[in-house]
Every structure is written in C-alpha cells, then in structure tokens.
Scaffold this motif. Structure first.
Motif, short mmCIF file in Angstrom:
data_model
loop_
_atom_site.label_atom_id
_atom_site.label_comp_id
_atom_site.label_asym_id
_atom_site.label_seq_id
_atom_site.Cartn_x
_atom_site.Cartn_y
_atom_site.Cartn_z
N LEU A 37 31.58 49.56 24.93
CA LEU A 37 32.48 48.41 25.02
C LEU A 37 33.32 48.48 26.29
CD1 LEU A 37 33.73 45.88 23.66
CD2 LEU A 37 35.42 47.42 22.67
N VAL A 38 33.87 49.65 26.58
CA VAL A 38 34.68 49.81 27.80
C VAL A 38 33.85 49.55 29.04
CG1 VAL A 38 35.91 51.53 29.19
CG2 VAL A 38 36.37 51.35 26.74
N VAL A 39 32.63 50.06 29.06
CA VAL A 39 31.76 49.85 30.22
C VAL A 39 31.43 48.38 30.39
CG1 VAL A 39 29.43 50.30 31.11
CG2 VAL A 39 30.79 52.18 30.23
N SER A 40 31.15 47.68 29.29
CA SER A 40 30.83 46.25 29.41
C SER A 40 32.04 45.45 29.88
CB SER A 40 30.30 45.71 28.09
OG SER A 40 31.31 45.69 27.12
N VAL A 41 33.23 45.80 29.41
CA VAL A 41 34.44 45.10 29.87
C VAL A 41 34.67 45.37 31.36
CG1 VAL A 41 36.95 45.04 29.65
CG2 VAL A 41 35.53 44.98 27.61
N LEU A 42 34.49 46.61 31.78
CA LEU A 42 34.67 46.95 33.20
C LEU A 42 33.67 46.19 34.08
CD1 LEU A 42 35.42 50.77 33.20
CD2 LEU A 42 36.94 48.92 33.85
N ARG A 43 32.44 46.06 33.59
CA ARG A 43 31.44 45.31 34.36
C ARG A 43 31.86 43.85 34.52
NH1 ARG A 43 25.50 46.19 32.42
NH2 ARG A 43 25.16 44.99 34.32
N LYS A 44 32.39 43.26 33.45
CA LYS A 44 32.83 41.87 33.52
C LYS A 44 34.02 41.72 34.47
CE LYS A 44 31.14 40.60 28.96
NZ LYS A 44 31.45 40.23 27.59
N VAL A 45 34.95 42.67 34.40
CA VAL A 45 36.12 42.63 35.29
C VAL A 45 35.68 42.74 36.74
CG1 VAL A 45 38.17 43.92 36.00
CG2 VAL A 45 37.78 43.43 33.59
N LEU A 46 34.77 43.66 37.02
CA LEU A 46 34.29 43.81 38.40
C LEU A 46 33.53 42.57 38.86
CD1 LEU A 46 33.13 47.54 38.39
CD2 LEU A 46 35.11 46.55 39.54
N LYS A 47 32.84 41.92 37.95
CA LYS A 47 32.13 40.68 38.31
C LYS A 47 33.12 39.59 38.70
CE LYS A 47 28.39 37.83 36.50
NZ LYS A 47 27.54 37.56 35.32
N VAL A 48 34.22 39.48 37.96
CA VAL A 48 35.25 38.48 38.29
C VAL A 48 35.92 38.83 39.61
CG1 VAL A 48 37.50 37.57 37.57
CG2 VAL A 48 35.65 37.79 35.91
N ILE A 49 36.19 40.11 39.82
CA ILE A 49 36.82 40.54 41.08
C ILE A 49 35.90 40.21 42.25
CG2 ILE A 49 37.47 42.58 42.42
CD1 ILE A 49 38.68 43.72 39.86
N GLN A 50 34.60 40.45 42.10
CA GLN A 50 33.66 40.12 43.18
C GLN A 50 33.65 38.61 43.45
OE1 GLN A 50 33.06 43.12 44.84
NE2 GLN A 50 31.16 42.05 45.26
N GLN A 51 33.76 37.83 42.39
CA GLN A 51 33.69 36.38 42.54
C GLN A 51 34.92 35.83 43.25
OE1 GLN A 51 33.01 34.42 38.83
NE2 GLN A 51 32.76 32.40 39.76
N TYR A 52 36.09 36.40 42.96
CA TYR A 52 37.34 35.90 43.53
C TYR A 52 37.97 36.88 44.52
CZ TYR A 52 36.93 32.45 39.83
OH TYR A 52 36.49 31.46 39.01
N LYS A 53 37.16 37.70 45.14
CA LYS A 53 37.67 38.73 46.05
C LYS A 53 38.47 38.12 47.20
CE LYS A 53 34.47 41.14 47.82
NZ LYS A 53 33.45 42.04 48.33
N HIS A 54 37.99 37.07 47.80
CA HIS A 54 38.69 36.46 48.94
C HIS A 54 40.05 35.91 48.52
CE1 HIS A 54 36.46 33.23 47.00
NE2 HIS A 54 37.31 32.37 47.53
N LEU A 55 40.13 35.36 47.31
CA LEU A 55 41.42 34.85 46.85
C LEU A 55 42.40 35.99 46.53
CD1 LEU A 55 40.26 31.94 44.53
CD2 LEU A 55 41.23 31.80 46.82
N ILE A 56 41.88 37.09 46.00
CA ILE A 56 42.74 38.23 45.70
C ILE A 56 43.30 38.83 46.99
CG2 ILE A 56 42.74 40.57 44.73
CD1 ILE A 56 40.61 39.53 42.71
N VAL A 57 42.45 38.94 48.00
CA VAL A 57 42.91 39.47 49.29
C VAL A 57 43.95 38.52 49.89
CG1 VAL A 57 42.18 39.94 51.66
CG2 VAL A 57 40.82 40.78 49.75
N LEU A 58 43.70 37.23 49.81
CA LEU A 58 44.66 36.25 50.32
C LEU A 58 45.99 36.35 49.58
CD1 LEU A 58 45.16 33.83 52.23
CD2 LEU A 58 44.37 32.36 50.37
N TRP A 59 45.94 36.51 48.27
CA TRP A 59 47.15 36.64 47.44
C TRP A 59 47.99 37.82 47.91
CZ3 TRP A 59 49.43 33.97 43.51
CH2 TRP A 59 50.39 34.63 42.77
N PHE A 60 47.35 39.00 48.08
CA PHE A 60 48.10 40.18 48.52
C PHE A 60 48.59 40.04 49.95
CE2 PHE A 60 45.99 42.26 44.91
CZ PHE A 60 47.10 42.89 44.36
N LEU A 61 47.80 39.40 50.81
CA LEU A 61 48.23 39.19 52.19
C LEU A 61 49.46 38.30 52.26
CD1 LEU A 61 47.55 39.74 55.16
CD2 LEU A 61 46.18 37.67 55.13
#
Length: 103
Positions: A37-61
C-alpha cells in the motif's frame, strides 16, 4: 521427493519450520499488504509530482523571490547615527546619506 539431505541441514530446516506459526504468518501478510500500500501511494505521489513538476518549481521560486523582497534590509547602526548627526548639525546631509547606503 527421494532426495537425501545431511543431518545438520535437516535440523536447520526443522528449527526454521518450528518457528513458523499461524500468528507469524498473519503478521507477515499484514506487513506485506502495508508495504504494498505504501509503495502504491508513493508511486501515485511521484506520478503527480512528475506531472506538475514545473508548477512546483515555479511555486518555490516565487516563494523564494517573495521572501527575498520582504526580508528587511540590513542596516549599520553607526552609519545611521552619523547620517542623523550630520543632518541635525547642518553638515553635508547628502554625503552622509550616500555613505549610509554604501556597504
């Protein structure tokens, strides 16, 4: 199955087999399910991070830029006192103000 094994090997297998209990099997199954379960949740989280990576970087910048703009300007108290004294005594207030902003 017709295989012969040595006596020490048979004793090791028997000692391991006696430690396996239904409670330990249940605990192992629960842990395995939890890990999956933990591995599947981590995979989903990483998938979302990959999808919105540019927005996350912009947010922190933008947050970093905002904190840099809001951060108070460091002031040298001695220069402030000198500039105030020069302005109060009628000295060269422009020169005193210019010295104040030089690091």
């Amino acid at each position: 199955a017709g295989l012969t094994i040595s006596e020490p090997t048979a004793e090791k297998i028997a000692s391991v087999a006696t430690t396996i209990t239904p409670a330990k099997i249940d605990k192992g199954v629960k842990r395995t399910k939890r890990i999956l379960l933990v591995v599947s949740v981590l995979r989903k989280v990483l998938k979302v991070i990959q999808q919105y990576k540019h927005l996350i970087v912009l947010w922190f910048l933008l947050g970093w830029i905002r904190s840099a703009c809001v951060r108070p300007y460091p002031v040298n108290k001695k220069k402030v006192i000198k500039a105030a004294a020069a302005a109060a005594t009628g000295g060269d207030a422009v020169q005193a103000a210019a010295n104040f902003f030089i690091f």
